[in-house]
Design an enzyme around this catalytic site. Structure first.
Site, short mmCIF file in Angstrom:
data_model
loop_
_atom_site.label_atom_id
_atom_site.label_comp_id
_atom_site.label_asym_id
_atom_site.label_seq_id
_atom_site.Cartn_x
_atom_site.Cartn_y
_atom_site.Cartn_z
N ASP A 10 35.89 47.16 10.73
CA ASP A 10 36.07 48.10 11.82
C ASP A 10 37.34 48.89 11.47
O ASP A 10 38.12 48.45 10.62
CB ASP A 10 36.24 47.28 13.10
CG ASP A 10 36.65 48.10 14.29
OD1 ASP A 10 36.01 49.12 14.53
OD2 ASP A 10 37.61 47.70 14.98
N LEU A 11 37.54 50.03 12.08
CA LEU A 11 38.74 50.81 11.75
C LEU A 11 39.85 50.63 12.79
O LEU A 11 40.91 50.06 12.51
CB LEU A 11 38.36 52.30 11.63
CG LEU A 11 39.51 53.26 11.34
CD1 LEU A 11 40.11 53.04 9.97
CD2 LEU A 11 39.04 54.71 11.48
N ASP A 12 39.56 51.11 14.01
CA ASP A 12 40.58 51.10 15.05
C ASP A 12 40.95 49.68 15.44
O ASP A 12 40.11 48.93 15.92
CB ASP A 12 40.06 51.84 16.29
CG ASP A 12 39.80 53.30 16.00
OD1 ASP A 12 40.52 53.86 15.16
OD2 ASP A 12 38.87 53.86 16.60
N THR A 18 44.84 52.74 15.94
CA THR A 18 44.45 53.92 16.71
C THR A 18 43.96 53.51 18.09
O THR A 18 43.79 54.38 18.95
CB THR A 18 43.38 54.74 15.97
OG1 THR A 18 42.56 53.84 15.26
CG2 THR A 18 43.99 55.75 15.04
N LYS A 46 37.73 49.08 23.74
CA LYS A 46 37.79 48.91 22.28
C LYS A 46 36.39 48.81 21.67
O LYS A 46 35.58 48.00 22.14
CB LYS A 46 38.60 47.66 21.93
CG LYS A 46 40.09 47.85 22.11
CD LYS A 46 40.83 46.60 21.66
CE LYS A 46 42.30 46.72 21.93
NZ LYS A 46 43.01 45.47 21.62
N SER A 115 32.75 51.84 11.75
CA SER A 115 33.53 52.28 12.92
C SER A 115 32.67 53.17 13.81
O SER A 115 31.91 53.99 13.31
CB SER A 115 34.76 53.07 12.46
OG SER A 115 35.36 53.73 13.56
N ALA A 116 32.85 52.99 15.12
CA ALA A 116 32.11 53.82 16.07
C ALA A 116 32.72 55.21 16.20
O ALA A 116 32.16 56.08 16.85
CB ALA A 116 32.12 53.13 17.43
N LYS A 146 28.21 49.27 19.67
CA LYS A 146 28.62 47.88 19.80
C LYS A 146 28.62 47.56 21.31
O LYS A 146 29.00 48.43 22.08
CB LYS A 146 30.04 47.68 19.23
CG LYS A 146 30.17 48.07 17.75
CD LYS A 146 31.63 48.16 17.33
CE LYS A 146 31.76 48.76 15.93
NZ LYS A 146 33.14 49.00 15.49
N GLU A 170 36.77 42.59 13.02
CA GLU A 170 36.79 43.38 14.26
C GLU A 170 37.93 42.99 15.19
O GLU A 170 38.32 41.83 15.22
CB GLU A 170 35.50 43.09 15.04
CG GLU A 170 34.43 44.12 14.93
CD GLU A 170 34.70 45.39 15.71
OE1 GLU A 170 35.64 45.43 16.52
OE2 GLU A 170 33.95 46.35 15.49
N ASP A 171 38.40 43.95 15.98
CA ASP A 171 39.41 43.63 17.00
C ASP A 171 38.84 43.63 18.41
O ASP A 171 39.55 43.34 19.35
CB ASP A 171 40.57 44.64 16.95
CG ASP A 171 40.12 46.02 17.43
OD1 ASP A 171 39.04 46.47 17.00
OD2 ASP A 171 40.83 46.62 18.24
#
Ligand code: B16
Ligand code: MG
Length: 220
Positions: A10-12, A18, A46, A115-116, A146, A170-171
């Site tokens: 995942d990115l953020d 972010t 998130k 990432s979404a 997600k 993932e966070d």
């Protein structure tokens, strides 16, 4: 038999923070329409798409808006967000990210982004990490956000590897549910009390331990 062949990121909140910029942008927008968002609300947003996030905020504030107003509010939020994002440099990489990527490359494990965010490519460019990725899922091609596992399944398909041979990092609670439900091994970044569904939970990628993950996931 399970072989660890790919890591889906995942990115953020995993690679860069972010998620706090998204929340600041939402707070700003919400304030303008008379909604005060509690800090805890960020957890609900998130990993959730822009439109779904806006829907949750409007529901929370009991606000009724027309489709046109909704689309204008979403654009406005994105402009606020982009204003924060433009200041990103590689100094915004979260601890342990580059070490983790280099280790995976060394072990010949593929690196994929799930990432979404429709701003993910811009953020990756600013972080100067695009070259590490073997595949980047285009969120515009994903129908179900997600916690649906579609984005992670697409990530595995993109590199031709079975989901059971992937780990997902993932966070968000929604993201961990998505990873678990397609049979990947899940790694939560954040608090154990929040991400209790993750197979392993770590504070950040500095704690990424490949041997431990392989042993716990039953990878050979
Ligand atoms: P955008 P991730 C998600 O990214 C964020 O966590 C979420 O807060 C955001 O609403 C979503 O992307 C959409 O982002 O508005 O930039 O398209 O966590 O899946 O990397
Ligand atoms: Mg995230």
């Amino acid at each position: 038999m399970r072989v660890l062949e790919a890591a889906i990121f995942d990115l953020d909140g995993v690679i860069t923070d972010t998620s706090s910029m998204h929340f600041k942008a939402w707070e700003e927008l919400a304030k303008e329409i008379g909604i005060k968002l509690p800090k805890e609300f960020n957890e609900k947003l998130k990993g959730i798409s822009r439109m779904k996030s806006l829907d949750l905020i409007l529901q929370f504030g009991k606000c009724k808006c027309s489709d046109l107003e909704i689309s204008m509010l979403a654009d406005k939020k994105n402009n606020y967000y982009l204003n924060y994002v433009k200041a990103i440099t590689d100094a915004n990489l979260l601890p342990g990210v580059l070490e983790c990527f280099n280790l995976l490359k060394e072990k010949d494990i593929k690196i994929v982004l799930a990432s979404a965010s429709s701003n993910a490519n811009l953020v990756m460019k600013l972080l100067n990490i695009e070259n590490y990725f073997d595949f980047i899922v285009n969120p515009k091609e994903i129908k179900e956000g997600k916690p649906d596992s579609e984005i992670f399944i697409r990530a595995a398909e993109g590199i031709g590897i079975k989901p059971c041979n992937c780990i997902g990092i993932e966070d968000s609670v929604a993201g961990i549910i998505a990873i678990n439900s397609c049979g990947m091994f899940s790694i939560g970044i954040g608090k154990k009390e929040v991400l209790y569904m993750a197979n392993i939970c770590i504070k950040d990628l500095k704690e990424f331990n490949l041997e431990e993950i392989q042993a716990m996931g039953g990878f050979i």
